[in-house]
Structure formats: C-alpha cells, structure tokens
Design a protein around this motif. Structure first.
Motif, short mmCIF file in Angstrom:
data_model
loop_
_atom_site.label_atom_id
_atom_site.label_comp_id
_atom_site.label_asym_id
_atom_site.label_seq_id
_atom_site.Cartn_x
_atom_site.Cartn_y
_atom_site.Cartn_z
N ASN B 198 -22.01 -0.32 2.46
CA ASN B 198 -23.44 -0.21 2.72
C ASN B 198 -23.81 0.38 4.07
N GLN B 199 -22.82 0.52 4.96
CA GLN B 199 -23.14 1.00 6.30
C GLN B 199 -23.36 2.51 6.32
N GLU B 200 -23.94 2.96 7.42
CA GLU B 200 -24.06 4.40 7.67
C GLU B 200 -22.67 5.04 7.66
N GLU B 201 -21.69 4.35 8.29
CA GLU B 201 -20.31 4.88 8.31
C GLU B 201 -19.60 4.67 6.98
N TRP B 204 -22.67 6.15 3.09
CA TRP B 204 -23.81 7.00 3.45
C TRP B 204 -23.45 8.07 4.47
N THR B 207 -22.02 13.47 2.42
CA THR B 207 -23.10 14.33 1.94
C THR B 207 -22.66 15.10 0.69
N LYS B 230 -22.25 4.93 -4.12
CA LYS B 230 -23.61 5.10 -3.61
C LYS B 230 -24.60 4.41 -4.55
#
Ligand code: SF4
Ligand code: FES
Lengths: 125, 245
Positions: B198-201, B204, B207, B230
């Motif tokens: 769930n983290q940005e790293e 997410w 791309t 995702k």
C-alpha cells in the motif's frame, strides 16, 4: 542485519488518483475516437447532417440531467487521467524537487476544471 | 567454424586498480553452440584469469549469471554467441546495481527487499504432522504458480526505470513474490504484506512500463502481478476508509 527500529508503513493515497486515471483512460480509449469521428469528421463533412450539432440540439442535451452527467464525465475523467500521467511523467523526466507542489498543481488543475465544468452545467440547467 | 572470431567487450572494474569501470575487448573463436557464459569461461581459462563473474547452474535455474548483454538484461547462460554473431558482444554488470567487481554486482538491496516481504507461507494455525499435508487443488495452484517461477536473478530490477530513479521502490520481483504468497490459499499473511504493497514505495511506485516482464527469463510477468496488487491495494484502501485501523 536486525533493524533496531520498527518500520512505519505509510499508506499511499494513490488509489483515488489511480482510480480516476484508470476510469479516464478507459473513456479516452473507447469513447474519444468515436467522439472525434462524429464531431471532427462526420458532422463537418455533412455526412451526419449539419443540424446534428446545432446550438438548439446541443443546448437541449446539455441542460437535460442525463446530458449534463454525460458531458461532465466525458470532460472531467479524461482530464484527471491526463494530469495524473503528466504528474508521473514529470518524475520520469527527472523533476524530483517540489513533488508536493507539482501534485497540488496537477490534481488542483483537474479539480478546478471539474468544478468549473460542473458549475456551468448546473447553471445551464 | 573455429576460424571465425567474435569480439567480446567486458566492462572491467577492479576497485584496487581502476578509478572507474573500463571496457576491455577480447577475441575468441566463434562457436554457434557457445553461450555467453561459456564465452566468459573461455576468456577466463585461456585469455585473462582476472575476469570476475557469477554463475552456478549453467541452465537458467540459479539466477546468478545476470548481466547486461548489449545493453539488455539477460542471463549469460541463456543467450548464445549465435544470437549476436558477427556483431560484437558487449557485457556489462546489471544496471541499477552497484558494481562489486567486473560483472559482479552488489545484490544486498534486492535481497533485503525479497526478505522484507516475508517470502514464506504464514499459516493460519500451526498444523500437527498427524493432521497431514495442506491440500491444494490444481485451480488453487494455478492462481499463483506463474509468480512462483522467479529465480531471483534481478534482471527485472536492471530493467525497471522506476527502480533506477528511486531505490526505495520495492520493485518487480519482490512485488511479484508478494502476489505469489498472497494468492496462495495456504497462506494467511496477506494483511502483513499489504502494508508494504500500500505504500508509495510499494505497488504505487510502478507506472506500468512493463519492461520487467519483457526481460524476465522465467515468464513470471511481474508487471501483471503488480497490476493485480494495485487492484488489491485499491480495495484495501476503500475498506480502510470505512474501517480505519
Ligand atoms: S521476476 Fe523474472 S526477472 Fe525478476 S528476478 Fe524473478 S526471474 Fe528474474
Ligand atoms: S548460471 Fe544459473 S542462471 Fe545462469
């Protein structure tokens, strides 16, 4: 090896923007070609009749509740899609400073235009 | 056939004598059955014993021989001179990893990421031996099997432009391994792993460039695993909105 502190996991809010991005991408991919065909080729060439997109007809469509919803979705979602892509594209191009400001600017723009379009449609109704 | 010669360039880096990596070119007899890894052995045995590279199984199982072959991440034992001949072959250490020596890279960050995702079955409750084995149907196995084929070669990290930009990104293989365990019906550790996802790293940072899946020698398709995660993460986000923990 053993880490002395406990790792703090921070949840990303990306799912919201990713959801809008995905929905907008879907619309752009499936509906835009047909829209361009109708508004950019068939109507100007007279193949559908010049009256198809006359002011009166479009006005009636835009002021009906379903027309307003369709127009709002068709304008807002691809916009969120585009600005999400631009936001991530900036990172890929090496603009790593001021990501917060970039984010506010990108999504802020999409938000502002969505509100603007929504307001116009409401006023017309 | 042995009259033919092929040129092999190797990016050399010996920390005790080179300030920075330098290209050195060798000429070896061409043989259309020779793999790039065998070519390296030929060089080491006959021309220059100081060349360093990793290898073990010689059959795309161990994942040790990853390197850049003409700029593309490949397993040295899975590509052949005939794939390049008569062009020159240029070998470089895997991109996005620090060089330890010649073609040997430092894999620490990659290994740490693999360990961090708890790559093992976390059972719901301990089972006694007398209770027998965990049963799994072919359909249940099908859900994760592809993601279980990873040999931890690191080619996907060398291919990933997001990992290149940000080393904090969990990366393709580790995320695919999360998908592998989360989709296994014997496992009950999904909630723990979702914190990473769930983290940005986590998921997410991706791309969806998809180059990881192109270079993967075992058809793991880490990009697909990440897109599935995702969706899981988005669901988890929605649930989290109504049920904050
Ligand atoms: S996912 Fe494929 S490329 Fe990546 S480490 Fe595993 S086997 Fe190698
Ligand atoms: S030597 Fe084992 S994968 Fe190439």
């Amino acid at each position: 090896m053993a880490e002395t502190f406990e790792k703090v996991y921070k949840r990303s809010h990306e799912p919201i923007f990713w959801g809008l991005f995905g929905a907008g991408g879907m619309l752009t991919a499936f509906i835009s070609p047909a829209m361009i065909l109708i508004t950019g080729v068939l109507v100007p060439l007279g193949l559908l009749g010049h009256e198809t997109l006359s002011y009166e007809k479009v006005h009636v469509f835009a002021t009906s509740w379903y027309g307003a919803i369709v127009l709002f979705i068709l304008i807002a979602l691809p916009l969120w899609h585009t600005l999400h892509r631009i936001f991530h594209g900036l990172h890929d191009l090496g603009f790593h400073k001021g990501r917060d400001i970039q984010q506010v600017f990108c999504y802020g723009f999409a938000f502002a235009v969505s509100v603007f379009v929504g307001t116009i449609l409401l006023q017309m109704a | 056939m042995t009259d033919n010669i092929i040129e092999i360039g190797i990016l050399r880096y010996r920390p005790e004598e080179d300030d920075k990596p330098v290209m050195q070119t060798y000429e070896i007899p061409y043989n259309d059955e020779m793999s790039i890894l065998e070519a390296l052995h030929y060089i080491k045995d006959h021309l220059d014993s100081t060349v360093s590279f990793r290898w073990s199984c010689r059959m795309a199982i161990c994942g040790s021989c990853g390197m850049m072959v003409n700029g593309i991440p490949k397993l040295g034992c899975k590509v052949f001179l005939r794939d390049y001949y008569p062009k020159k072959v240029t070998l470089e250490p895997l991109a996005n990893f620090p060089i330890e020596r010649d073609l040997v890279v430092v894999m620490d960050d990659f290994i740490k990421k693999l360990e961090a995702i708890k790559p093992h079955i976390i059972s719901k409750k301990k089972k006694c031996l007398t209770e027998g084995t965990h049963k799994q149907t072919p359909a249940e196995m099908e859900k994760y099997q592809q993601f279980a084929m990873c040999i931890n070669c690191g080619l996907c990290y060398a291919a990933c432009p997001q990992y290149a930009l940000d080393k904090k990104f969990t990366g393709p293989a580790a995320l695919a391994l999360i998908a592998r365990y989360n989709r296994d019906n014997r496992d009950a550790g999904a909630a723990q792993r979702m914190e990473i996802v769930n983290q940005e790293e986590g998921v997410w940072g991706c791309t969806f460039v998809g180059y990881c899946s192109v270079v993967c020698p075992k058809d793991v398709d880490p990009a697909a695993a990440i897109q599935l995660l995702k969706i899981d993460s988005a669901k988890d986000y929605l649930i989290g909105m109504f049920k904050p923990d």
